[in-house]
Design an enzyme around this catalytic site. Structure first.
Site, PDB file in Angstrom:
ATOM      1  N   TYR A  38       1.025  -1.341  -0.212  1.00  0.00           N
ATOM      2  CA  TYR A  38       0.532  -0.076  -0.112  1.00  0.00           C
ATOM      3  C   TYR A  38       1.175   1.133  -0.018  1.00  0.00           C
ATOM      4  O   TYR A  38       1.422   1.471   0.516  1.00  0.00           O
ATOM      5  CB  TYR A  38      -0.978   0.416   1.313  1.00  0.00           C
ATOM      6  CG  TYR A  38      -1.878  -0.906   1.199  1.00  0.00           C
ATOM      7  CD1 TYR A  38      -3.404  -0.384   0.425  1.00  0.00           C
ATOM      8  CD2 TYR A  38      -2.518  -1.688   2.257  1.00  0.00           C
ATOM      9  CE1 TYR A  38      -4.038  -1.291   0.284  1.00  0.00           C
ATOM     10  CE2 TYR A  38      -3.500  -2.049   2.490  1.00  0.00           C
ATOM     11  CZ  TYR A  38      -4.917  -2.249   1.469  1.00  0.00           C
ATOM     12  OH  TYR A  38      -5.862  -2.920   1.270  1.00  0.00           O
ATOM     13  N   GLU A  68      -5.586  -1.087   8.683  1.00  0.00           N
ATOM     14  CA  GLU A  68      -5.355  -0.929  10.075  1.00  0.00           C
ATOM     15  C   GLU A  68      -4.312   0.546  10.431  1.00  0.00           C
ATOM     16  O   GLU A  68      -3.456   0.713  11.248  1.00  0.00           O
ATOM     17  CB  GLU A  68      -4.747  -1.599  10.704  1.00  0.00           C
ATOM     18  CG  GLU A  68      -5.571  -3.307  10.999  1.00  0.00           C
ATOM     19  CD  GLU A  68      -6.358  -3.705   9.587  1.00  0.00           C
ATOM     20  OE1 GLU A  68      -7.411  -3.737   9.073  1.00  0.00           O
ATOM     21  OE2 GLU A  68      -5.097  -4.536   9.110  1.00  0.00           O
ATOM     22  N   ASN A  71      -9.910   0.676  -2.537  1.00  0.00           N
ATOM     23  CA  ASN A  71      -9.451  -0.592  -1.641  1.00  0.00           C
ATOM     24  C   ASN A  71     -10.977  -1.359  -0.700  1.00  0.00           C
ATOM     25  O   ASN A  71     -11.971  -0.124  -0.114  1.00  0.00           O
ATOM     26  CB  ASN A  71      -8.942  -0.381  -0.605  1.00  0.00           C
ATOM     27  CG  ASN A  71      -8.440  -0.855  -0.041  1.00  0.00           C
ATOM     28  OD1 ASN A  71      -8.079  -2.552  -0.688  1.00  0.00           O
ATOM     29  ND2 ASN A  71      -8.559  -1.396   1.140  1.00  0.00           N
ATOM     30  N   GLU A  72     -11.767  -2.492  -1.705  1.00  0.00           N
ATOM     31  CA  GLU A  72     -12.871  -2.552  -1.057  1.00  0.00           C
ATOM     32  C   GLU A  72     -13.672  -1.512  -1.146  1.00  0.00           C
ATOM     33  O   GLU A  72     -14.826  -1.288   0.203  1.00  0.00           O
ATOM     34  CB  GLU A  72     -12.461  -3.246   0.851  1.00  0.00           C
ATOM     35  CG  GLU A  72     -11.543  -4.425   0.997  1.00  0.00           C
ATOM     36  CD  GLU A  72     -11.580  -5.014   2.109  1.00  0.00           C
ATOM     37  OE1 GLU A  72     -11.532  -4.049   3.002  1.00  0.00           O
ATOM     38  OE2 GLU A  72     -11.402  -5.922   1.428  1.00  0.00           O
ATOM     39  N   GLU A  91      -6.210 -10.576  -1.263  1.00  0.00           N
ATOM     40  CA  GLU A  91      -5.761 -10.663   0.182  1.00  0.00           C
ATOM     41  C   GLU A  91      -6.303 -12.260   1.800  1.00  0.00           C
ATOM     42  O   GLU A  91      -7.216 -12.403   1.449  1.00  0.00           O
ATOM     43  CB  GLU A  91      -6.468  -9.679   1.190  1.00  0.00           C
ATOM     44  CG  GLU A  91      -6.152  -8.289   1.147  1.00  0.00           C
ATOM     45  CD  GLU A  91      -6.862  -6.871   2.101  1.00  0.00           C
ATOM     46  OE1 GLU A  91      -7.621  -7.726   2.943  1.00  0.00           O
ATOM     47  OE2 GLU A  91      -6.647  -5.842   1.572  1.00  0.00           O
TER      48      GLU A  91
END
Ligand SMILES: *[C@@H]1O[C@H](CO)[C@@H](O)[C@H](O)[C@H]1NC(C)=O
Ligand SMILES: *[C@@H]1O[C@H](CO)[C@@H](O)[C@H](O)[C@H]1NC(C)=O
Ligand SMILES: *[C@@H]1O[C@H](CO)[C@@H](O)[C@H](O)[C@H]1NC(C)=O
Ligand SMILES: *[C@@H]1O[C@H](CO)[C@@H](O)[C@H](O)[C@H]1NC(C)=O
Ligand SMILES: *[C@@H]1O[C@H](CO)[C@@H](O)[C@H](O)[C@H]1NC(C)=O
Ligand SMILES: *[C@@H]1O[C@H](CO)[C@@H](O)[C@H](O)[C@H]1NC(C)=O
Length: 668
Positions: free
Chosen positions: A86, A132, A190-191, A271
């Site tokens: 990332y 996170e 992302n998602e 992932e």
């Protein structure tokens, strides 16, 4: 020399040169690098040949630059042919328009190392990354516009994204595979299918932005949870849709979800979870090797591409950890129970995964790089310096701001760390009187003292009221800690500080004097070291709670032991909660009184063998110093799975029960 012979030589040289040139033209021609999707053979094509990647996640922002090469080499030796990383926007643009790609932020150096070692790169530039990481990588200065809709086509959000991507994407472009670099694919957002906004105009805008900087040829992709529901808002025409899922999932069903969005093309799990994340106050997550190995084997057997998330987790140094909702911050360690530990050491999971990969592709032979040695430097005596409230002259360069009602961190132009809010008691509180945050507006923890005596702690979602006593006019100090911004879900607009009023009894407290605190700068300048003469004069009996204060100590690395300095771990016996700096570097948060993390990773490059090493600690609750033992300790063994404890100072009310489900948190 006979003419005939000379002629022969010339002809010989001529033929030799001709062959050499032709060979090189041929070689260059065949080597024109290309990477694409083959929708007939359902695979990637690398240089025209079918290609499958087995990749692992490594976040350069969580590993010191000096260790990038070591970790990448260990990943290569496991048989991986790619890595995935990332790019956290807030790591590189701390202030609007100020970009930092130096030192531990030197993305191009990281990409160069990948290339040199022989690893391809799957790039995930965001702009949102989750991970996170504080606010999912988005810079908190975006919240200057109070009602900004992040991750949408909000014009102010898009303008900031365009400017940032105008810096980042040209760097990525230089390192694309087709341009001679290691980057084979680039993820967009992302998602996104897990986010409430479901704004297709935003995704179209990103597609256009990425294409304009990276060209038409590059393989762009999206990643979403392996369910048709997620793919609905997460995928977009012209961007290849991939899924993510962990061990124990039904692999066939998961890829069926991908096939719903992409009837043809390579199967990709972007992932595949080798472990899981932690939160303060929750048991350390462990995912058994057997479960990882079993699912990995199933995925590879299907001919699918896979990225192992994480292959090495690393560390949330400084203030970089994120949080989940309902508010639960992640600890400093991002070990993730991954195949390589936080400190880059091999685990049995590493070797088990390597054996699985060996069944499907070539795994490099030869010696593995050694684990980095660890050293127990032992106990270091600490001295108490002044409290935060006594240190404002060196912590607050710009001086305080006076406001009727409390401002947020963003309003004070402070991104991370701590801010001090001061006021006075407007009335006599001779009987215990509730000081409250009725709207749960302490983000995230407030250490309260009255006239310099600790009075209690307020904590977001957990402790909304304390009782205080004091005379009218007594000074009220509220030190507010930002414990990390929410990185997932609709609450990522996570303002910090006192985001709502505090009340005393039935009245709103007002007339605040607010200090932005530059603690990291003060530590850096050596103003908070043992030799600073900033020593506390107070000698009191061990209190249950004392006002937040600084402590400092130093140690010398012994002579005569070869190969020092080495990596180490610092622990805080009988300390409670705080922040620690070593030689000016912000190592992270410690909170052994909550758990599960007990030790903090200290990489060797922070330490010096020629001069004394300086430790600064900001203890927020109570140190063991007034009870005689005032030490921190360096050990050679990490403990991140300590028992989880709940402080008796707080009244916990868990209103919501949450469960881990695949990569999501479901709250019931
Ligand atoms: C896995 O999913 C497939 C496809 O949905 C289904 O046919 C199969 O029964 C499932 N297997 C298990 C063990 O649940
Ligand atoms: C505050 O004091 C009141 C009255 O003594 C008591 O009922 C209440 O439980 C106390 N609240 C807290 C948070 O200690
Ligand atoms: C604080 O209280 C005042 C007075 O009631 C109110 O005007 C103001 O909006 C409140 N501020 C916040 C952030 O709640
Ligand atoms: C703030 O201070 C002013 C002047 O002393 C006073 O009149 C006012 O009531 C105070 N406001 C609050 C909310 O405490
Ligand atoms: C620690 O502090 C001392 C005294 O200020 C200074 O001389 C020394 O260079 C510092 N050590 C390191 C490694 O920065
Ligand atoms: C913590 O981890 C260590 C090393 O993996 C293990 O030996 C120990 O049993 C674990 N402790 C707990 C409480 O799970």
């Amino acid at each position: 020399m006979p003419l005939k012979f000379t002629l022969f030589i010339y002809i010989y040289i001529y033929i030799y040169i001709y062959i050499y040139i032709m060979q090189n033209i041929f070689v260059c021609y065949a080597k024109t690098p290309s990477f694409s999707i083959d929708y007939h053979q359902n695979c990637f094509l690398k240089d025209g040949e079918p290609f499958r990647y087995i990749s692992g996640s490594i976040h350069y922002s969580r590993i010191p630059r000096v260790y990038w090469k070591d970790r990448l080499l260990k990943m290569y030796m496991a048989g991986l042919n790619a890595i995935q990383t990332y790019v956290p926007w807030n790591f590189h643009e701390p202030v609007p328009g100020q970009y930092d790609f130096s030192g531990d932020r030197d993305l191009e150096h990281f990409l160069q190392l990948c290339r040199d070692i022989g690893l391809l790169v799957i790039m995930r530039p965001g702009p949102y990354i989750c991970a996170e990481w504080d606010m999912g990588g988005l810079p908190s200065w975006l919240l200057k516009k109070k009602d900004i809709v992040l991750r949408s086509s909000d014009p102010d959000y898009l303008a900031a994204v365009d400017k940032w991507m105008g810096q980042l994407l040209p760097i990525i472009s230089r390192h694309l595979y087709q341009n001679g670099g290691p980057i084979i694919t680039v993820q967009v957002e992302n998602e996104y299918g897990s986010y409430f906004a479901c704004d297709f105009n935003y995704m179209r805008h990103l597609r256009q932005l990425f294409r304009s900087h990276l060209g038409e040829e590059v393989v762009l992709f999206t990643t979403d949870g392996a369910g048709v529901g997620y793919l609905k808002c997460g995928s977009l025409q012209g961007i290849y849709a991939t899924v993510d899922f962990g061990p124990g999932s039904n692999v066939t069903a998961a890829f069926k979800a991908q096939r719903h969005a992409e009837p043809r093309g390579p199967l990709v799990n972007s992932e595949f979870y080798t472990g899981w994340l932690d939160h303060w106050g929750e048991k350390h997550a462990v995912i058994p090797t057997a479960a990882v190995v079993k699912s990995l084997n199933e995925i590879l057997e299907m001919g699918a591409n896979v990225n192992l998330y994480m292959f090495i987790g690393g560390t949330n140094f400084g203030y970089w950890n994120g949080a989940n909702s309902p508010y639960g911050p992640q600890p400093t360690s991002y070990d993730y129970d991954a195949p390589l530990t936080e400190a880059g050491d091999f685990t049995e999971k590493y070797f088990a995964i390597r054996e699985v990969i060996k069944m499907y592709k070539y795994v490099p032979e030869g010696l593995l790089p050694p684990s980095t040695p660890k050293f127990a430097y032992g106990q270091v005596k600490m001295k108490k310096l002044k409290t935060v409230s006594e240190s404002l002259d060196i912590l607050s360069f710009s001086g305080p701001v006076k406001t009727l009602y409390p401002p947020t961190f963003t309003e004070m132009n402070q991104a991370f760390g701590f801010m001090l809010y001061q006021t006075v008691l407007p009335v006599n509180c001779l009987k215990p009187t509730p000081l409250s945050s009725p709207l749960n507006g302490v983000h995230d923890r407030a250490y309260i003292s009255i006239d310099g005596i600790a009075a209690g702690i307020l904590e977001r979602n957990k402790a909304l009221t304390i009782n205080i006593t004091g005379k009218a006019g007594s000074r009220v100090d509220v030190l507010v800690e930002n414990m990390g911004r929410i990185n997932y879900g609709r609450e990522i607009n996570d303002f910090k500080g006192l985001v709502f009023n505090l009340t005393l009894g039935a009245d709103v407290l007002g007339n605040w004097t607010v200090y932005s605190l530059s603690i990291d700068e003060a530590v850096h300048k050596g103003l908070l070291s043992a030799s600073s003469g900033f020593i506390s004069t107070s000698t009191s009996s061990p209190p249950a709670l004392s006002p937040p204060a600084f402590y400092a100590g130093s140690f010398i690395i012994p002579n005569g032991i070869p190969d020092l300095p080495q990596d180490t771990y610092i622990q805080f016996p009988n300390w409670r909660k705080g922040q620690v700096w070593i030689n000016g570097f912000n190592v992270g948060r410690y909170w052994p009184s909550r758990g599960p993390q007990v030790t903090l990773f200290v990489p060797a490059h922070l330490l010096s063998t020629s001069v004394q090493n300086n430790i600064t600690v900001l203890e927020l609750e109570a140190s063991p110093c007034s009870s005689g033992s005032c030490t921190v300790e360096f050990t050679d063994t990490p403990v991140i799975n300590g028992t989880v404890k709940i402080s008796s100072l707080l009244h916990f009310t868990y209103g919501v029960k949450c469960q881990k489900h695949a990569h999501l948190f479901l709250c019931i």
